[in-house]
Design an enzyme around this catalytic site. Structure first.
Site, PDB file in Angstrom:
ATOM      1  N   TYR A  12      -0.528   6.758   4.475  1.00  0.00           N
ATOM      2  CA  TYR A  12       0.468   6.243   5.421  1.00  0.00           C
ATOM      3  C   TYR A  12       1.494   5.329   4.757  1.00  0.00           C
ATOM      4  CZ  TYR A  12      -1.495   8.304   9.602  1.00  0.00           C
ATOM      5  OH  TYR A  12      -1.887   9.201  10.565  1.00  0.00           O
ATOM      6  N   TYR A  64     -17.393   3.914  13.416  1.00  0.00           N
ATOM      7  CA  TYR A  64     -16.035   3.424  13.140  1.00  0.00           C
ATOM      8  C   TYR A  64     -15.642   2.278  14.070  1.00  0.00           C
ATOM      9  CZ  TYR A  64     -11.306   3.254  11.475  1.00  0.00           C
ATOM     10  OH  TYR A  64     -10.140   2.792  10.910  1.00  0.00           O
ATOM     11  N   GLY A 102       0.848  -1.200   0.000  1.00  0.00           N
ATOM     12  CA  GLY A 102       0.000   0.000   0.000  1.00  0.00           C
ATOM     13  C   GLY A 102       0.876   1.240   0.000  1.00  0.00           C
ATOM     14  N   THR A 108      -6.830  11.300   3.720  1.00  0.00           N
ATOM     15  CA  THR A 108      -6.373  10.394   2.659  1.00  0.00           C
ATOM     16  C   THR A 108      -7.612   9.992   1.860  1.00  0.00           C
ATOM     17  OG1 THR A 108      -6.723   8.339   3.884  1.00  0.00           O
ATOM     18  CG2 THR A 108      -4.567   9.392   4.141  1.00  0.00           C
TER      19      THR A 108
HETATM   20  P1  NAD Z   1      -4.808   5.353   1.298  1.00  0.00           P
HETATM   21  O1  NAD Z   1      -6.106   5.249   0.583  1.00  0.00           O
HETATM   22  O2  NAD Z   1      -4.085   6.649   1.235  1.00  0.00           O
HETATM   23  O3  NAD Z   1      -3.776   4.218   0.759  1.00  0.00           O
HETATM   24  C1  NAD Z   1      -4.166   2.942   0.415  1.00  0.00           C
HETATM   25  C2  NAD Z   1      -3.031   2.232  -0.305  1.00  0.00           C
HETATM   26  O4  NAD Z   1      -3.455   0.891  -0.589  1.00  0.00           O
HETATM   27  C3  NAD Z   1      -2.640   2.855  -1.648  1.00  0.00           C
HETATM   28  O5  NAD Z   1      -1.244   2.737  -1.825  1.00  0.00           O
HETATM   29  C4  NAD Z   1      -3.327   1.936  -2.672  1.00  0.00           C
HETATM   30  O6  NAD Z   1      -2.714   1.888  -3.952  1.00  0.00           O
HETATM   31  C5  NAD Z   1      -3.198   0.607  -1.961  1.00  0.00           C
HETATM   32  N1  NAD Z   1      -4.153  -0.404  -2.409  1.00  0.00           N
HETATM   33  C6  NAD Z   1      -5.509  -0.404  -2.307  1.00  0.00           C
HETATM   34  N2  NAD Z   1      -6.011  -1.564  -2.788  1.00  0.00           N
HETATM   35  C7  NAD Z   1      -4.948  -2.316  -3.212  1.00  0.00           C
HETATM   36  C8  NAD Z   1      -4.804  -3.610  -3.768  1.00  0.00           C
HETATM   37  N3  NAD Z   1      -5.858  -4.395  -4.006  1.00  0.00           N
HETATM   38  N4  NAD Z   1      -3.568  -4.037  -4.088  1.00  0.00           N
HETATM   39  C9  NAD Z   1      -2.476  -3.261  -3.874  1.00  0.00           C
HETATM   40  N5  NAD Z   1      -2.553  -2.043  -3.293  1.00  0.00           N
HETATM   41  C10 NAD Z   1      -3.773  -1.574  -2.973  1.00  0.00           C
HETATM   42  O7  NAD Z   1      -5.092   4.881   2.786  1.00  0.00           O
HETATM   43  P2  NAD Z   1      -4.556   5.321   4.236  1.00  0.00           P
HETATM   44  O8  NAD Z   1      -5.554   6.236   4.845  1.00  0.00           O
HETATM   45  O9  NAD Z   1      -3.118   5.709   4.197  1.00  0.00           O
HETATM   46  O10 NAD Z   1      -4.730   3.934   5.010  1.00  0.00           O
HETATM   47  C11 NAD Z   1      -3.689   3.007   5.223  1.00  0.00           C
HETATM   48  C12 NAD Z   1      -3.914   2.303   6.540  1.00  0.00           C
HETATM   49  O11 NAD Z   1      -3.847   3.283   7.599  1.00  0.00           O
HETATM   50  C13 NAD Z   1      -5.304   1.646   6.666  1.00  0.00           C
HETATM   51  O12 NAD Z   1      -5.179   0.463   7.402  1.00  0.00           O
HETATM   52  C14 NAD Z   1      -6.086   2.673   7.481  1.00  0.00           C
HETATM   53  O13 NAD Z   1      -7.182   2.113   8.179  1.00  0.00           O
HETATM   54  C15 NAD Z   1      -4.993   3.142   8.431  1.00  0.00           C
HETATM   55  N6  NAD Z   1      -5.265   4.423   9.105  1.00  0.00           N
HETATM   56  C16 NAD Z   1      -5.652   5.522   8.398  1.00  0.00           C
HETATM   57  C17 NAD Z   1      -5.939   6.695   9.083  1.00  0.00           C
HETATM   58  C18 NAD Z   1      -6.394   7.942   8.345  1.00  0.00           C
HETATM   59  O14 NAD Z   1      -6.881   8.880   8.992  1.00  0.00           O
HETATM   60  N7  NAD Z   1      -6.246   8.015   7.030  1.00  0.00           N
HETATM   61  C19 NAD Z   1      -5.793   6.775  10.482  1.00  0.00           C
HETATM   62  C20 NAD Z   1      -5.339   5.642  11.163  1.00  0.00           C
HETATM   63  C21 NAD Z   1      -5.080   4.457  10.474  1.00  0.00           C
END
Ligand code: NAD
Length: 400
Positions: A59, A241, A54, A281
């Site tokens: 993140y 959530y 990802g 994000t």
């Molecule tokens: P994001 O949408 O910015 O990133 C998602 C990533 O996953 C991207 O790189 C995308 O290309 C990749 N991806 C999606 N489907 C895919 C697949 N099938 N194969 C390969 N790659 C794939 O998301 P984010 O907000 O950075 O979330 C990442 C993690 O952080 C998650 O577990 C989320 O729950 C957690 N998180 C996010 C937040 C927030 O506020 N954004 C807070 C705490 C925790």
């Protein structure tokens, strides 16, 4: 070659276009922060090879940039992004990585991306093959997938994740992103299949499968560590959530960490879930109520000078918990807490006060929604200072 003027086409919580130069500028800014936060650890010998699942946005991108540019680790990333086609611009994640690859190549140190479905056996095998061909073993695996769907690699089943409450209808404040109005969102509870599907997509199963594939492929170093990300957040969001479908998935993810920790600790490594701060994000923008919450939270945290984005959070994760030679500090449940500043009592009390009062009329006074929108546009390379959005730009960028 195809030069174009790229204009924003934002529809609610998605953007149909992305600006290559704006995304590139964002990446360069993040690299500056990553390098400043890594300080003397930059180029450290302790972190040789890192995998980020990802890796292209949010993140995961921050983890890629910290590992590669902050700590000098050779880094492999997996993502699912859309390259440009003929006269159609690519996705933001693609342009982010195009710039990261360009800068890594200029330094002559590996950054490798596999653009494909991380849930599939094929992509896991491609990562193993790539590492074996280089005789490389991973010190750290960052699992940062956020996906709405997962294709079962062993059958025709497709699981879809939903953002729904469990047990009873959710009614709570939200923001109509198109009109900037505060509205009441009503969401019917999930049925059992939806809960189970969401756990399949966003729970810990695929994380475990990754670690098993890497272990069986012989590409985990002795003492390898792994981390995945979760969120807890404020009381007002718990029904949708933490106590909703996604919360069930996160419980499963957190339970997986315990199993993986036992397995990896044998060789001195470990597995952790890190509870991170709310940041803008593509994934978080889709959660009802969260954009409104972030519009207030950022306003409060900026006034205290404690506001952080993904790169500051991940910079802290490496600097204080998972950098070379460090043992993570955890809470009673074994979780790394990067959300400590967000969850401070004074911050949460002020956000709760504003939340109770906010209406469409008082939105500008109680929340920085314009600031939230700017962050959202910046995810796609728009509203970035110094970019000439009237000028044509090359939309075909490669992962050099
Ligand atoms: P994001 O949408 O910015 O990133 C998602 C990533 O996953 C991207 O790189 C995308 O290309 C990749 N991806 C999606 N489907 C895919 C697949 N099938 N194969 C390969 N790659 C794939 O998301 P984010 O907000 O950075 O979330 C990442 C993690 O952080 C998650 O577990 C989320 O729950 C957690 N998180 C996010 C937040 C927030 O506020 N954004 C807070 C705490 C925790």
């Amino acid at each position: 070659m195809s030069e174009q003027v790229v204009q924003p086409r934002i529809r609610g919580f998605i953007s149909l276009t992305a600006h290559p130069d704006g995304c590139a500028a964002n990446v360069r800014k993040q690299i500056d922060v990553a390098q400043a936060m890594a300080g003397d650890s930059a180029g450290s010998e302790g972190l040789h090879h890192v995998l980020v699942v990802g890796s292209s946005t949010g993140y995961g991108l921050a983890s890629t940039l910290c590992a590669r540019f902050g700590y000098g680790a050779e880094t492999v990333g997996v993502c699912l992004e859309r390259p440009s086609e003929e006269d159609r611009a690519g996705s933001a994640g693609w342009y982010n990585l195009a710039e990261a690859h360009r800068l890594a190549a200029a330094e002559g140190r590996a950054l490798h991306t596999i653009n494909g479905d991380a849930f599939s056996h094929e992509v896991k095998q491609q990562v193993v093959d790539y590492l074996r061909a280089r005789d490389a073993q991973l010190d750290l695996v960052v699992y940062s997938l956020a996906s709405p769907v997962r294709q079962d690699p062993d059958s025709d089943t497709t699981w879809r994740s939903v953002l729904k409450p469990i047990g009873e209808t959710y009614t709570g404040k939200s923001i109509d992103l198109r009109r900037g109005h505060v509205v009441d969102a009503h969401i019917e509870p999930a049925d059992e299949d939806e809960v189970a599907s969401t756990v399949r997509v966003m729970g810990g199963e695929d994380w475990r499968l990754w670690i098993e594939a890497l272990r069986d492929g012989g590409v985990l170093a002795d003492g390898a560590r792994t981390v995945a990300f979760s969120y807890i957040g404020p009381e007002v969001s718990h029904a949708i959530y933490r106590h909703g479908t996604i919360g069930r998935a996160k419980e499963d993810l957190e339970a997986s960490a315990a199993g993986l920790r036992t397995e990896l600790s044998g060789s001195g490594g470990g597995a952790w879930v890190s509870i991170n701060k709310a940041v803008v994000t593509q994934a978080s923008a889709a959660i009802p109520g969260v954009p409104l919450y972030m519009s207030m939270l950022f306003d409060v945290m900026k006034a205290q000078d404690t506001h952080e984005g993904p790169i500051e959070q991940i910079g802290r994760m490496f600097r204080d918990h998972l950098g070379p030679g460090l043992t993570p500090t955890t809470d009673d449940e074994g979780r790394i807490r990067l959300d400590d500043l967000e969850m401070r009592d004074d911050v949460q009390a002020e956000v709760a006060r504003r939340w109770a009062e906010v209406t469409t009329e008082s939105l500008a006074e109680l929340a920085d929604f314009a600031g939230y929108q700017r962050y959202f546009e910046q995810l796609f390379g728009f509203s970035v200072t110094g970019i000439d959005y009237e000028a044509p730009t090359e939309i075909h960028r490669t992962l050099a």
